[in-house]
Enzyme design. Structure first.
Site, PDB file in Angstrom:
ATOM      1  N   SER A  15      -4.996 -19.953 -12.896  1.00 12.03           N
ATOM      2  CA  SER A  15      -5.809 -19.754 -11.687  1.00 12.03           C
ATOM      3  C   SER A  15      -6.337 -21.068 -11.123  1.00 12.03           C
ATOM      4  CB  SER A  15      -6.998 -18.832 -11.988  1.00 12.03           C
ATOM      5  OG  SER A  15      -7.839 -18.784 -10.847  1.00 12.03           O
ATOM      6  N   SER A  17      -8.660 -20.896  -8.671  1.00 15.23           N
ATOM      7  CA  SER A  17      -9.917 -20.539  -8.014  1.00 15.23           C
ATOM      8  C   SER A  17     -11.081 -21.457  -8.386  1.00 15.23           C
ATOM      9  CB  SER A  17     -10.277 -19.080  -8.303  1.00 15.23           C
ATOM     10  OG  SER A  17      -9.354 -18.237  -7.665  1.00 15.23           O
ATOM     11  N   LYS A  66      -7.014  -5.701 -10.330  1.00 14.96           N
ATOM     12  CA  LYS A  66      -7.555  -5.419  -8.991  1.00 14.96           C
ATOM     13  C   LYS A  66      -7.767  -3.917  -8.740  1.00 14.96           C
ATOM     14  CE  LYS A  66      -5.687  -9.536  -6.713  1.00 14.96           C
ATOM     15  NZ  LYS A  66      -4.931 -10.063  -5.572  1.00 14.96           N
ATOM     16  N   GLY A 128       4.561  -3.035  -2.267  1.00 12.63           N
ATOM     17  CA  GLY A 128       3.705  -2.917  -3.441  1.00 12.63           C
ATOM     18  C   GLY A 128       2.274  -3.294  -3.110  1.00 12.63           C
ATOM     19  N   THR A 152      12.806   0.353  -2.406  1.00 16.26           N
ATOM     20  CA  THR A 152      12.541   1.786  -2.573  1.00 16.26           C
ATOM     21  C   THR A 152      11.866   2.269  -1.293  1.00 16.26           C
ATOM     22  OG1 THR A 152      12.090   1.240  -4.876  1.00 16.26           O
ATOM     23  CG2 THR A 152      11.528   3.473  -4.146  1.00 16.26           C
ATOM     24  N   LEU A 153      12.647   2.904  -0.421  1.00 17.94           N
ATOM     25  CA  LEU A 153      12.145   3.214   0.929  1.00 17.94           C
ATOM     26  C   LEU A 153      10.920   4.128   0.887  1.00 17.94           C
ATOM     27  CD1 LEU A 153      12.658   2.683   3.900  1.00 17.94           C
ATOM     28  CD2 LEU A 153      14.127   4.708   3.955  1.00 17.94           C
ATOM     29  N   ARG A 155       8.391   4.203  -0.947  1.00 20.39           N
ATOM     30  CA  ARG A 155       7.110   3.482  -1.095  1.00 20.39           C
ATOM     31  C   ARG A 155       6.644   2.929   0.249  1.00 20.39           C
ATOM     32  NH1 ARG A 155       6.608  -0.924  -5.848  1.00 20.39           N
ATOM     33  NH2 ARG A 155       4.381  -0.503  -5.887  1.00 20.39           N
TER      34      ARG A 155
HETATM   35  P1  ATR Z   1       2.729  -6.539  -6.115  1.00 19.35           P
HETATM   36  O1  ATR Z   1       1.373  -6.098  -6.534  1.00 19.35           O
HETATM   37  O2  ATR Z   1       3.037  -7.986  -6.378  1.00 19.35           O
HETATM   38  O3  ATR Z   1       3.093  -6.129  -4.738  1.00 19.35           O
HETATM   39  P2  ATR Z   1       4.307  -4.375  -7.126  1.00 19.35           P
HETATM   40  O4  ATR Z   1       3.287  -3.377  -6.687  1.00 19.35           O
HETATM   41  O5  ATR Z   1       4.953  -4.203  -8.444  1.00 19.35           O
HETATM   42  O6  ATR Z   1       3.699  -5.820  -7.168  1.00 19.35           O
HETATM   43  O7  ATR Z   1       5.405  -4.482  -5.975  1.00 19.35           O
HETATM   44  C1  ATR Z   1       6.470  -5.367  -6.062  1.00 19.35           C
HETATM   45  C2  ATR Z   1       7.254  -5.285  -4.765  1.00 19.35           C
HETATM   46  O8  ATR Z   1       8.347  -6.204  -4.832  1.00 19.35           O
HETATM   47  C3  ATR Z   1       7.871  -3.940  -4.492  1.00 19.35           C
HETATM   48  O9  ATR Z   1       7.946  -3.727  -3.097  1.00 19.35           O
HETATM   49  C4  ATR Z   1       9.257  -4.087  -5.096  1.00 19.35           C
HETATM   50  O10 ATR Z   1      10.227  -3.201  -4.568  1.00 19.35           O
HETATM   51  P3  ATR Z   1      10.340  -1.684  -5.159  1.00 19.35           P
HETATM   52  O11 ATR Z   1       9.163  -0.934  -4.595  1.00 19.35           O
HETATM   53  O12 ATR Z   1      11.620  -1.207  -4.647  1.00 19.35           O
HETATM   54  O13 ATR Z   1      10.288  -1.843  -6.649  1.00 19.35           O
HETATM   55  C5  ATR Z   1       9.583  -5.497  -4.683  1.00 19.35           C
HETATM   56  N1  ATR Z   1      10.588  -6.167  -5.497  1.00 19.35           N
HETATM   57  C6  ATR Z   1      10.441  -6.675  -6.731  1.00 19.35           C
HETATM   58  N2  ATR Z   1      11.573  -7.271  -7.159  1.00 19.35           N
HETATM   59  C7  ATR Z   1      12.465  -7.146  -6.144  1.00 19.35           C
HETATM   60  C8  ATR Z   1      13.818  -7.561  -5.955  1.00 19.35           C
HETATM   61  N3  ATR Z   1      14.493  -8.226  -6.898  1.00 19.35           N
HETATM   62  N4  ATR Z   1      14.422  -7.262  -4.785  1.00 19.35           N
HETATM   63  C9  ATR Z   1      13.746  -6.583  -3.823  1.00 19.35           C
HETATM   64  N5  ATR Z   1      12.477  -6.167  -3.944  1.00 19.35           N
HETATM   65  C10 ATR Z   1      11.842  -6.438  -5.084  1.00 19.35           C
END
Ligand code: ATR
Length: 262
Positions: A15, A17, A66, A128, A152-153, A155
């Site tokens: 960190s 911060s 968080k 995410g 993942t559409l 989401r």
């Molecule tokens: P964060 O809190 O960092 O957003 P998260 O909630 O785990 O972490 O979300 C990670 C995001 O990165 C998601 O949108 C994930 O896509 P999925 O919802 O389909 O899992 C995306 N992500 C992670 N690795 C990826 C990759 N190699 N290619 C495309 N998208 C990726």
């Protein structure tokens, strides 16, 4: 008396911060001490309560706590409610307050670059926690259209469903990550791909004029591609400074200038 602050996470060694808040304090004349706290994965609540019982004034929260911080608060700001995640805590009238300053940090960082968000078309990669944390402040900053692209559409669709009425002036849409196309003022990488070193392929059918990578201090295939296209681009260091400035100003009532710390 020296005011006590901390950032809590696991891991926490990385960190930045404490150095940021000490730099803000030196600039604004606030007397504070800001430390890192490594909480056990099952010990967030106890560690946080102990900190405030011992007179702590404010705490930042980072991965992976968080969402737990959000659940622990007695009072939440509107943007924290929408983000469903809290990165800034403080006590007021015996109650634990929570805010999420990540999105405003991103907006301030983009504005400090002189990039104009008003009436812009924005593509966000990822759906995410990182995307959820920033989308409402981007809408409030005047985005005309925000398209959320995700592997993942479903989401992305869920996010749009949750946020579609938050700012009526902003049109929200979704797109699958492997179907990227169209023209955007901004593309923001909020996936965790850069953290894991995965490659995100941006197709030629996608045209964009500015690129923002939320991660910092890592190599990023996303930034490499923006640079190859000679599009103005940056990593997420400005967002990190921006969210810290927002937290500092909530706690101390004085707001350092972002440009002084970039
Ligand atoms: P964060 O809190 O960092 O957003 P998260 O909630 O785990 O972490 O979300 C990670 C995001 O990165 C998601 O949108 C994930 O896509 P999925 O919802 O389909 O899992 C995306 N992500 C992670 N690795 C990826 C990759 N190699 N290619 C495309 N998208 C990726």
């Amino acid at each position: 008396m020296t005011k006590q602050f901390a950032v809590i996470g696991n891991p926490i060694e990385q960190s930045r911060s404490p150095e940021l808040h000490h730099a803000f304090a030196a600039k604004t004349g606030v007397d504070l001490n800001y430390k890192k706290i490594l909480a056990p994965l099952d010990g967030f609540e106890k560690t946080t309560k102990d900190f405030f019982v011992q007179g702590g004034v404010g705490m930042n929260v980072t991965v992976p706590f968080k969402e737990q911080a959000f659940a622990l608060c007695d009072q939440l700001t509107e943007r924290a409610k929408i983000a469903k995640a809290v990165n800034t805590l403080w006590m007021q009238d015996g109650k634990l307050f929570g805010d999420n300053t990540d999105g405003q940090g991103l907006v301030a960082a983009i504005q400090a670059l002189g990039w104009n968000l008003a009436n812009s078309r924005i593509l966000i990669l990822g759906a995410g926690g990182a995307t959820r944390g920033v989308i409402y402040p981007l809408m409030q900053a005047g985005a005309k259209q925000i398209v959320i692209a995700n592997r993942t559409l479903a989401r992305a669709e869920q996010l749009v469903d949750d946020l579609k009425t938050a700012v009526p002036e902003t049109e929200l849409q979704t797109i699958a990550l492997d179907q990227l196309s169209g023209e955007f003022d901004f593309v923001i990488n909020a996936t965790s791909a850069s953290l894991t070193g995965d490659v995100l392929q941006l197709p030629e059918t996608l045209v964009f004029h500015h690129a923002y990578e939320m991660a910092y201090g890592k190599s990023s295939s996303f930034l490499d591609q923006a640079q190859a296209r000679q599009v103005p681009s940056t990593d997420g260091f400005g967002m990190l400074v921006g969210q810290a400035i927002e937290a500092f100003s909530i706690w101390n009532g004085v707001k350092p200038e972002l440009k002084d710390f970039l």
